[in-house]
Write a protein that holds these residues in place. Structure first.
Motif, PDB file in Angstrom:
ATOM      1  N   GLU A   7       0.824  -1.204   0.000  1.00  0.00           N
ATOM      2  CA  GLU A   7       0.000   0.000   0.000  1.00  0.00           C
ATOM      3  C   GLU A   7       0.867   1.266   0.000  1.00  0.00           C
ATOM      4  O   GLU A   7       0.533   2.259  -0.658  1.00  0.00           O
ATOM      5  CB  GLU A   7      -0.937  -0.017   1.206  1.00  0.00           C
ATOM      6  N   PRO A  22     -10.126   0.586   1.420  1.00  0.00           N
ATOM      7  CA  PRO A  22     -11.008   0.728   2.595  1.00  0.00           C
ATOM      8  C   PRO A  22     -10.912  -0.480   3.519  1.00  0.00           C
ATOM      9  O   PRO A  22     -10.152  -1.425   3.246  1.00  0.00           O
ATOM     10  CB  PRO A  22     -12.398   0.834   1.959  1.00  0.00           C
ATOM     11  N   SER A  23     -11.680  -0.478   4.580  1.00  0.00           N
ATOM     12  CA  SER A  23     -11.710  -1.617   5.496  1.00  0.00           C
ATOM     13  C   SER A  23     -12.215  -2.855   4.773  1.00  0.00           C
ATOM     14  O   SER A  23     -12.855  -2.760   3.715  1.00  0.00           O
ATOM     15  CB  SER A  23     -12.620  -1.312   6.690  1.00  0.00           C
ATOM     16  N   ASP A  24     -11.942  -4.023   5.349  1.00  0.00           N
ATOM     17  CA  ASP A  24     -12.339  -5.281   4.702  1.00  0.00           C
ATOM     18  C   ASP A  24     -13.847  -5.326   4.458  1.00  0.00           C
ATOM     19  O   ASP A  24     -14.300  -5.728   3.387  1.00  0.00           O
ATOM     20  CB  ASP A  24     -11.920  -6.468   5.569  1.00  0.00           C
ATOM     21  N   ALA A  26     -16.005  -2.802   4.211  1.00  0.00           N
ATOM     22  CA  ALA A  26     -16.411  -1.828   3.199  1.00  0.00           C
ATOM     23  C   ALA A  26     -16.012  -2.288   1.800  1.00  0.00           C
ATOM     24  O   ALA A  26     -16.774  -2.120   0.830  1.00  0.00           O
ATOM     25  CB  ALA A  26     -15.789  -0.466   3.504  1.00  0.00           C
ATOM     26  N   PHE A  27     -14.821  -2.878   1.689  1.00  0.00           N
ATOM     27  CA  PHE A  27     -14.371  -3.387   0.383  1.00  0.00           C
ATOM     28  C   PHE A  27     -15.278  -4.515  -0.090  1.00  0.00           C
ATOM     29  O   PHE A  27     -15.673  -4.574  -1.262  1.00  0.00           O
ATOM     30  CB  PHE A  27     -12.927  -3.863   0.473  1.00  0.00           C
ATOM     31  N   THR A  63     -15.583   3.169  -4.110  1.00  0.00           N
ATOM     32  CA  THR A  63     -15.529   3.266  -2.652  1.00  0.00           C
ATOM     33  C   THR A  63     -15.685   4.731  -2.245  1.00  0.00           C
ATOM     34  O   THR A  63     -15.704   5.630  -3.102  1.00  0.00           O
ATOM     35  CB  THR A  63     -14.194   2.721  -2.113  1.00  0.00           C
ATOM     36  N   GLU A  64     -15.756   4.967  -0.948  1.00  0.00           N
ATOM     37  CA  GLU A  64     -15.888   6.348  -0.471  1.00  0.00           C
ATOM     38  C   GLU A  64     -14.683   7.199  -0.857  1.00  0.00           C
ATOM     39  O   GLU A  64     -14.793   8.400  -1.091  1.00  0.00           O
ATOM     40  CB  GLU A  64     -16.069   6.354   1.052  1.00  0.00           C
ATOM     41  N   GLY A  65     -13.499   6.582  -0.916  1.00  0.00           N
ATOM     42  CA  GLY A  65     -12.283   7.321  -1.252  1.00  0.00           C
ATOM     43  C   GLY A  65     -12.047   7.478  -2.735  1.00  0.00           C
ATOM     44  O   GLY A  65     -11.071   8.123  -3.146  1.00  0.00           O
TER      45      GLY A  65
END
Length: 465
Positions: A7, A22-24, A26-27, A63-65
């Motif tokens: 990363e 993102p978190s697991d 959320a992904f 994703t949010e990002g």
């Protein structure tokens, strides 16, 4: 598994275009949405628009990002396999998939996991046990985010059994151990033929051959050198779309340039195909290829016509004279979708035997191990159906008289391209005289013959003036 080192590298390479992982949970939620496994009944423009048709297993996950790309994901036997390969360059504009080396590495790793899990997919207890061992296996296969050994089955599941790293600096990472004993090399060429036949004047039948060369080299030494040569008969169709294993040390560039997307011409590379390599310790696929053979192995015609509440069936099959008439198995399956159970069946076959499946919705024509001397077989008959129930098979494509016959066969010691390994051409730079065995096989894969009396899905259709 998450690799913070990877990363950090991604953030360095991608700069302002970097999207954090993102978190697991959320992904997973975003991936299931992208794969249409949740909210598939809702139209979402960025996912479902006709202008965005995905031709590969590489996705852009929102994703949010930001949009996370490239996410490599596919489904197999009820499981989802996914990874996020590193792109060692900026992401704007997006580079071509072929230039992202991490994609092929990630795919090899996922296929290794598929191979490790697939034998136990029908046993939930065994599958759960194997999944729990995956974390330890990935530490060995991919310790810092770079795949070193994609053959997961060859690894040890407990840390107690992990061998120390070899002290021989010449031993490549993919040779996990050294062999002791009499040298021997086994090579098997497996070709699969896909086919769509329509028996119509305005529609072109299509077929394609896919080959894989599997090797198992039991040879002493930390880094033995082996050279294997594939040969074609005179005027044999050239091999195309060749992809080689990472253990191959060099290859003729002309070999890799032949593509099935381009029309064949006289300058196409037609062999011999030479592969020098340092073999892994376990069985592996040395290369994959495709080929455009002039004729399919079995030509067929299928007609299904409705007459007075009965269906009249006619199936004719002909084995091409160039094909070896010696099958391990050969059968034609005739399914009947969106109808009730077969209540009445009258038939006549010129060769083999016809069986009715237990649920009475499938005819299985067992042709045996040889076609007759004429190389032609036929089936005629009439079928009537009872009332349909929930347990009988349905299909959204095969409605009305749109139907097909699907062929299943395997011909041992034969390849459709004629591709073969000359045992005398195998060079092994190691002590001892090795025992060499070479074989081949042709297997059917998605081999369809559509009802010529009804419309069928088209792979390719000619343009009529």
């Amino acid at each position: 598994r998450r690799y913070p080192t990877v990363e950090i590298r991604a953030e360095t390479f991608n700069g302002s275009t970097h999207v954090p992982v993102p978190s697991d949970s959320a992904f997973l939620k975003a991936l299931l949405f992208e794969l249409r496994l949740v909210d598939d009944h809702v139209f979402v423009e960025h996912r479902d628009t006709c202008t965005r048709i995905n031709h590969s297993s590489v996705y852009s996950v929102r994703t949010e990002g930001g949009d996370l790309w490239p996410v490599l994901a596919f489904q197999k036997s009820g499981l989802i396999y996914a990874c996020l390969p590193l792109v060692e360059e900026t992401l704007e504009p997006r580079p071509a998939l072929l230039t992202v080396s991490g994609l092929s590495q990630g795919l090899a790793l996922l296929l290794g996991i598929v191979d490790y899990l697939s034998p136990s997919r029908r046993n939930d207890t065994e599958l759960s046990a194997k999944i729990s061992q995956l974390r330890n296996l990935l530490i060995q296969a991919c310790p810092l985010g770079t795949p070193l050994n994609t053959n997961i089955r060859s690894l040890n599941s407990s840390f107690d059994d992990i061998q120390e790293m070899p002290t021989d600096e010449n031993q490549p990472a993919w040779r996990s151990n050294t062999y002791k004993g009499k040298p021997q090399v086994n090579v098997c060429i497996t070709e699969k033929v896909k086919c769509m036949q329509y028996d119509k004047r305005d529609v072109v039948d299509t077929w394609q051959v896919y080959g894989a060369v599997n090797c198992k080299c039991d040879i002493e030494g930390s880094a033995p050198n082996v050279t294997l040569t594939l040969n074609l008969p005179m005027n044999g169709p050239p091999l195309q779309d060749i992809v080689v294993h990472h253990c191959v040390t060099s290859v003729d560039p002309a070999m890799l340039m032949s593509s099935s997307a381009e029309p064949l011409d006289d300058s196409v590379y037609s062999g011999p195909y030479k592969f020098p390599f340092v073999p892994p310790s376990d069985s592996f696929n040395l290369c994959y290829y495709t080929s455009q053979v002039p004729v399919p192995p079995i030509l067929g015609c299928y007609q299904l016509i409705e007459e007075d509440s009965q269906f009249k069936i006619t199936v004719n099959l002909k084995l091409h004279e160039s094909i070896k008439n010696s099958f391990e198995y050969c059968e034609a399956r005739i399914p009947f979708f969106n109808r009730g159970p077969i209540s009445q069946l009258e038939y006549k076959v010129s060769h083999g035997q016809l069986d009715l499946s237990r649920e009475k919705s499938l005819l299985v024509w067992v042709l045996g191990q040889k076609f007759p001397k004429s190389l032609e077989v036929s089936l005629t008959g009439t079928v009537s159906f009872g009332t349909a129930g929930k347990e009988h098979p349905t299909d959204y494509i095969c409605t009305g008289n749109t139907a097909y016959v699907k062929l299943y066969f395997r011909i041992p010691d034969f390849t459709l391209t004629g591709c073969y390994v000359d045992q005398h051409s195998i060079q092994i730079f190691a002590p001892g005289k090795p025992k060499i065995t070479a074989s081949g096989e042709l297997i059917s894969s998605d081999y369809y013959i559509w009802n010529s009396k009804a419309p069928a899905p088209m792979v390719y259709k000619t343009l009529l003036d």
